[in-house]
Write a protein that holds these residues in place. Structure first.
Motif, PDB file in Angstrom:
ATOM      1  N   UNK A  29      -5.717  67.990  66.655  1.00 30.81           N
ATOM      2  CA  UNK A  29      -4.603  67.476  67.243  1.00 30.81           C
ATOM      3  C   UNK A  29      -4.892  65.796  66.635  1.00 30.81           C
ATOM      4  N   UNK A  30      -6.204  65.412  66.898  1.00 34.85           N
ATOM      5  CA  UNK A  30      -6.433  64.134  66.694  1.00 34.85           C
ATOM      6  C   UNK A  30      -6.600  63.954  65.154  1.00 34.85           C
ATOM      7  N   UNK A  31      -6.889  64.984  64.332  1.00 37.40           N
ATOM      8  CA  UNK A  31      -7.029  65.033  62.778  1.00 37.40           C
ATOM      9  C   UNK A  31      -5.572  64.981  62.348  1.00 37.40           C
ATOM     10  N   UNK A  32      -4.620  65.751  62.825  1.00 35.88           N
ATOM     11  CA  UNK A  32      -3.263  65.944  61.955  1.00 35.88           C
ATOM     12  C   UNK A  32      -2.603  64.798  62.347  1.00 35.88           C
ATOM     13  N   UNK A  33      -2.541  64.111  63.602  1.00 39.10           N
ATOM     14  CA  UNK A  33      -1.819  62.974  64.177  1.00 39.10           C
ATOM     15  C   UNK A  33      -2.350  61.884  63.437  1.00 39.10           C
ATOM     16  N   UNK A  34      -3.502  61.271  63.685  1.00 40.76           N
ATOM     17  CA  UNK A  34      -3.994  60.178  63.084  1.00 40.76           C
ATOM     18  C   UNK A  34      -3.708  60.167  61.568  1.00 40.76           C
ATOM     19  N   UNK A  35      -4.350  61.341  60.814  1.00 47.05           N
ATOM     20  CA  UNK A  35      -4.053  61.196  59.431  1.00 47.05           C
ATOM     21  C   UNK A  35      -2.573  61.425  59.030  1.00 47.05           C
ATOM     22  N   UNK A  36      -1.999  62.337  59.556  1.00 48.33           N
ATOM     23  CA  UNK A  36      -0.524  62.438  59.066  1.00 48.33           C
ATOM     24  C   UNK A  36       0.185  60.867  59.148  1.00 48.33           C
ATOM     25  N   UNK A  37      -0.011  60.242  60.290  1.00 50.04           N
ATOM     26  CA  UNK A  37       0.639  58.660  60.333  1.00 50.04           C
ATOM     27  C   UNK A  37       0.202  57.944  59.260  1.00 50.04           C
ATOM     28  N   UNK A  38      -1.180  57.792  59.109  1.00 49.74           N
ATOM     29  CA  UNK A  38      -1.845  57.050  57.958  1.00 49.74           C
ATOM     30  C   UNK A  38      -1.180  57.418  56.779  1.00 49.74           C
ATOM     31  N   UNK A  39      -0.991  58.708  56.317  1.00 52.39           N
ATOM     32  CA  UNK A  39      -0.809  59.110  54.909  1.00 52.39           C
ATOM     33  C   UNK A  39       0.814  59.148  54.925  1.00 52.39           C
ATOM     34  N   UNK A  40       1.489  59.165  56.196  1.00 49.55           N
ATOM     35  CA  UNK A  40       2.885  58.884  55.918  1.00 49.55           C
ATOM     36  C   UNK A  40       3.568  57.514  56.039  1.00 49.55           C
ATOM     37  N   UNK A  41       2.648  56.579  56.051  1.00 46.80           N
ATOM     38  CA  UNK A  41       3.114  55.281  56.069  1.00 46.80           C
ATOM     39  C   UNK A  41       3.477  55.148  54.661  1.00 46.80           C
ATOM     40  N   UNK A  42       2.327  55.175  53.624  1.00 44.04           N
ATOM     41  CA  UNK A  42       2.642  54.703  52.223  1.00 44.04           C
ATOM     42  C   UNK A  42       4.022  55.584  51.738  1.00 44.04           C
ATOM     43  N   UNK A  43       4.081  56.822  52.281  1.00 47.27           N
ATOM     44  CA  UNK A  43       5.519  57.458  51.658  1.00 47.27           C
ATOM     45  C   UNK A  43       6.608  56.993  52.078  1.00 47.27           C
ATOM     46  N   UNK A  44       6.618  56.334  53.576  1.00 50.75           N
ATOM     47  CA  UNK A  44       7.888  55.594  53.707  1.00 50.75           C
ATOM     48  C   UNK A  44       7.903  54.269  52.898  1.00 50.75           C
ATOM     49  N   UNK A  45       7.029  53.528  52.836  1.00 48.72           N
ATOM     50  CA  UNK A  45       6.866  52.385  51.830  1.00 48.72           C
ATOM     51  C   UNK A  45       7.228  52.689  50.470  1.00 48.72           C
ATOM     52  N   UNK A  46       6.893  53.770  49.998  1.00 51.93           N
ATOM     53  CA  UNK A  46       7.411  54.202  48.623  1.00 51.93           C
ATOM     54  C   UNK A  46       8.929  54.505  48.693  1.00 51.93           C
ATOM     55  N   UNK A  47       9.459  55.073  49.521  1.00 49.71           N
ATOM     56  CA  UNK A  47      10.742  55.461  49.751  1.00 49.71           C
ATOM     57  C   UNK A  47      11.516  53.948  49.475  1.00 49.71           C
ATOM     58  N   UNK A  48      11.239  53.138  50.062  1.00 48.53           N
ATOM     59  CA  UNK A  48      11.758  51.823  50.128  1.00 48.53           C
ATOM     60  C   UNK A  48      11.965  51.365  48.440  1.00 48.53           C
ATOM     61  N   UNK A  49      11.001  51.667  47.713  1.00 54.02           N
ATOM     62  CA  UNK A  49      11.197  51.295  46.266  1.00 54.02           C
ATOM     63  C   UNK A  49      10.877  49.784  46.152  1.00 54.02           C
ATOM     64  N   UNK A  50      10.203  49.226  47.305  1.00 53.56           N
ATOM     65  CA  UNK A  50       9.940  47.860  47.394  1.00 53.56           C
ATOM     66  C   UNK A  50       8.405  47.589  46.781  1.00 53.56           C
ATOM     67  N   UNK A  51       8.504  46.711  45.762  1.00 50.86           N
ATOM     68  CA  UNK A  51       7.010  46.679  45.008  1.00 50.86           C
ATOM     69  C   UNK A  51       5.999  46.107  45.987  1.00 50.86           C
ATOM     70  N   UNK A  52       6.271  45.226  46.928  1.00 51.28           N
ATOM     71  CA  UNK A  52       5.417  44.636  48.109  1.00 51.28           C
ATOM     72  C   UNK A  52       4.826  45.622  49.006  1.00 51.28           C
ATOM     73  N   UNK A  53       5.923  46.606  49.486  1.00 42.68           N
ATOM     74  CA  UNK A  53       5.629  47.898  50.411  1.00 42.68           C
ATOM     75  C   UNK A  53       4.790  48.863  49.670  1.00 42.68           C
ATOM     76  N   UNK A  54       5.227  49.168  48.674  1.00 49.26           N
ATOM     77  CA  UNK A  54       4.378  49.903  47.806  1.00 49.26           C
ATOM     78  C   UNK A  54       2.833  49.570  47.406  1.00 49.26           C
ATOM     79  N   UNK A  55       2.874  48.218  47.316  1.00 53.86           N
ATOM     80  CA  UNK A  55       1.428  47.643  47.172  1.00 53.86           C
ATOM     81  C   UNK A  55       0.597  47.774  48.419  1.00 53.86           C
ATOM     82  N   UNK A  56       1.134  47.836  49.299  1.00 56.64           N
ATOM     83  CA  UNK A  56       0.412  47.925  50.730  1.00 56.64           C
ATOM     84  C   UNK A  56       0.372  49.236  51.020  1.00 56.64           C
ATOM     85  N   UNK A  57       1.265  50.112  50.704  1.00 49.44           N
ATOM     86  CA  UNK A  57       0.789  51.611  50.502  1.00 49.44           C
ATOM     87  C   UNK A  57      -0.364  51.835  49.810  1.00 49.44           C
TER      88      UNK A  57
END
Length: 150
Positions: free
Chosen positions: A39-67
């Motif tokens: 549960x810890x592995x899927x939740x923590x890593x799911x959120x951490x790996x999900x954030x760059x995906x959300x940032x990529x969806x914005x197509x904002x270069x600054x957010x993609x850089x943060x990703x």
């Protein structure tokens, strides 16, 4: 390039979640995890790996850089947790208060598919994690290539 980056990141997240939730033994070691560990592995890593995906969806270069920076942190964790102990025999990252990395490795991963040769008696990354780390490395690289080519 945008679609390739997005697909690669999504595949990385899905691969991680499936190999952490679905028992594919001997490819993975889900059956040797406690429910709490899974549960810890899927939740923590799911959120951490999900954030760059959300940032990529914005197509904002600054957010993609943060990703891209997040992917760097994830691959750094993989190197500290898996690759440096394999190469050096040293534990760089403490998994838990109850077990050393070698004890965790023996309990969970030692009986999975491993294709790397022995280096002394050091814990070897299994095939599941070699694929995951390759996907993470590619997600990181594609993020930065996208930024520099955009």
């Amino acid at each position: 390039m945008f679609i390739s980056l997005l697909i690669l990141q999504i595949v990385t997240l899905i691969y991680h979640q499936v190999t952490t939730r679905v028992d594919l033994y001997p490819f993975n070691a889900v059956r040797f995890y406690s429910e709490k560990e899974r549960q810890i592995e899927t939740t923590v890593n799911g959120v951490v790996m999900g954030i760059p995906i959300i940032f990529t969806l914005t197509q904002n270069p600054i957010l993609i850089s943060i990703g891209g920076c997040i992917w760097i942190l994830i691959i750094t964790g993989a190197i500290l947790n898996w690759w440096l102990p394999y190469v050096t025999g040293q534990e760089f990252y403490k998994m838990s208060k109850e077990e050393t990395w070698v004890e965790t490795y023996e309990r969970i991963f030692a009986k999975t598919i491993i294709i790397l040769p022995y280096l002394k008696n050091n814990p070897r990354p299994n095939l599941e994690h070699m694929i995951l780390h390759s996907l993470i490395f590619c997600s990181m690289t594609f993020s930065w290539v996208y930024i520099f080519l955009a």
